[in-house]
Enzyme design. Structure first.
Site, short mmCIF file in Angstrom:
data_model
loop_
_atom_site.label_atom_id
_atom_site.label_comp_id
_atom_site.label_asym_id
_atom_site.label_seq_id
_atom_site.Cartn_x
_atom_site.Cartn_y
_atom_site.Cartn_z
CG HIS A 56 9.49 -6.73 -15.90
ND1 HIS A 56 8.50 -5.78 -15.83
CD2 HIS A 56 10.12 -6.50 -17.08
CE1 HIS A 56 8.55 -5.00 -16.91
NE2 HIS A 56 9.52 -5.43 -17.68
CG HIS B 79 3.15 -1.93 -14.76
ND1 HIS B 79 2.78 -0.90 -15.59
CD2 HIS B 79 3.80 -2.83 -15.53
CE1 HIS B 79 3.18 -1.18 -16.82
NE2 HIS B 79 3.81 -2.34 -16.82
CG HIS C 76 4.40 -11.35 -17.44
ND1 HIS C 76 3.11 -10.90 -17.68
CD2 HIS C 76 4.92 -10.48 -16.55
CE1 HIS C 76 2.87 -9.80 -16.98
NE2 HIS C 76 3.97 -9.53 -16.29
CG ASN D 231 1.67 -7.02 -14.41
OD1 ASN D 231 2.65 -7.76 -14.47
ND2 ASN D 231 1.74 -5.74 -14.75
CG HIS E 142 9.79 -6.11 -11.30
ND1 HIS E 142 8.83 -7.09 -11.30
CD2 HIS E 142 9.37 -5.19 -12.20
CE1 HIS E 142 7.87 -6.78 -12.15
NE2 HIS E 142 8.18 -5.63 -12.72
FE LIG Z 1 6.96 -5.20 -14.41
#
Ligand SMILES: [Fe+2]
Length: 283
Positions: free
Chosen positions: A177, A69, A179, A41, A152
């Protein structure tokens, strides 16, 4: 003893600036031998670019892991073929660009890193992560017992299952993942350090690193919106793992929760793309 610093999802410019600014001091303070960060990210909150990968590696990061991502920035499909220290999940179908694992030489011997993506509530649904990681661990253990796995995933259950599955076979299983840092750091019976989620390196006054209002409004209205990276104070979340490098067993795991540099960005990072995932949690 091998000391590994693992940092959770870096969110946008505030996150990556904070990581780059604080790494030299943290490295010295904790006598860190090896640094792994999840960078999926790091580019405006979505994906990672070649330039950002290089900036992180130059700052002292040994390996950058990713997740769902990984492909969000268009240059990464070709860049990942040129930089083996940037990992994508190992359970992509055969033929995907890049690699899901690496073994690097250090002053304390070889260290292996594996990046694997869970399947529950995750898109895309990749190959079976347990089978993929088992094969990779067996191969890397021919070279070194010192192996760190970035798992993840969205659910605590799947990540705990991965920790238990790999107990005694790797040095640490550390989640990314969500956060949000979990408080379940432990050394499992077989000697594997585990933390369900390392948390994020990003703005604290936020929703998972994004500005609060747009995400709140999205939940209220269900209308599409863009989600800029938040501004303000940053914290670095992760784990510090001490490993007996002779046998790969973890000796200690400590959660990391460090402030960013005082000069954290005051301006939100511009964000133009429309949200495409089904929920803001999938950032
Ligand atoms: Fe992720």
């Amino acid at each position: 003893m091998l000391t590994v610093l693992f940092l959770g999802d870096i969110v946008g410019e505030p996150g990556r600036n904070a990581v780059i600014a604080r790494l030299p001091e943290l490295k010295e303070q904790h006598a860190i031998d090896f640094i792994i960060v999840n960078g999926e990210n790091a580019a405006g909150g979505r994906g990672i670019t070649g330039k950002i990968t290089i900036d992180l590696l130059r700052a002292g990061v040994a390996v950058v892991t990713t997740g769902d991502h990984v492909w969000d920035q268009k240059d990464i499909l070709s860049f990942i073929e040129t930089e083996p220290r940037l990992l994508r999940p190992i359970n992509y179908p055969l033929g995907a660009p890049g690699n899901g694992s690496i073994v690097l030489e250090t002053a304390k011997g070889k260290v292996g890193v594996i990046n694997v993506q869970c399947r529950t509530f995750m898109q895309p649904i990749l190959d079976n992560p347990f089978r993929a990681v088992k094969t990779a661990v067996a191969k890397i253990r021919e070279e070194t017992p010192n192996i760190i796995v970035d798992v993840h995933g969205e659910t605590t259950s799947e990540k705990i299952a991965m920790g238990r599955f790999l107990d005694g076979k790797v040095s640490a299983v550390l989640g990314t993942h969500t956060h949000v840092q979990t408080a379940d750091e432990q050394i499992l019976a077989g000697g594997t350090a585990f933390l369900c989620d390392a948390g994020m390196c990003g703005p604290v006054n936020s929703i998972l690193g994004r500005a609060v209002e747009p995400i709140m409004n999205r939940f209220v209205s269900n209308l599409p919106a863009s989600f800029p990276v938040a501004a303000g104070d940053v914290r670095l979340h992760g784990a510090l793992v001490k490993i007996d490098e002779k046998n790969g067993r973890a000796l200690r795991i400590t959660r990391v929760d460090e402030p960013g540099p005082a000069q954290a960005s005051a301006e939100p990072e511009p964000k133009i793309d429309l949200e495409q995932s089904s929920s803001p949690e999938q950032t």
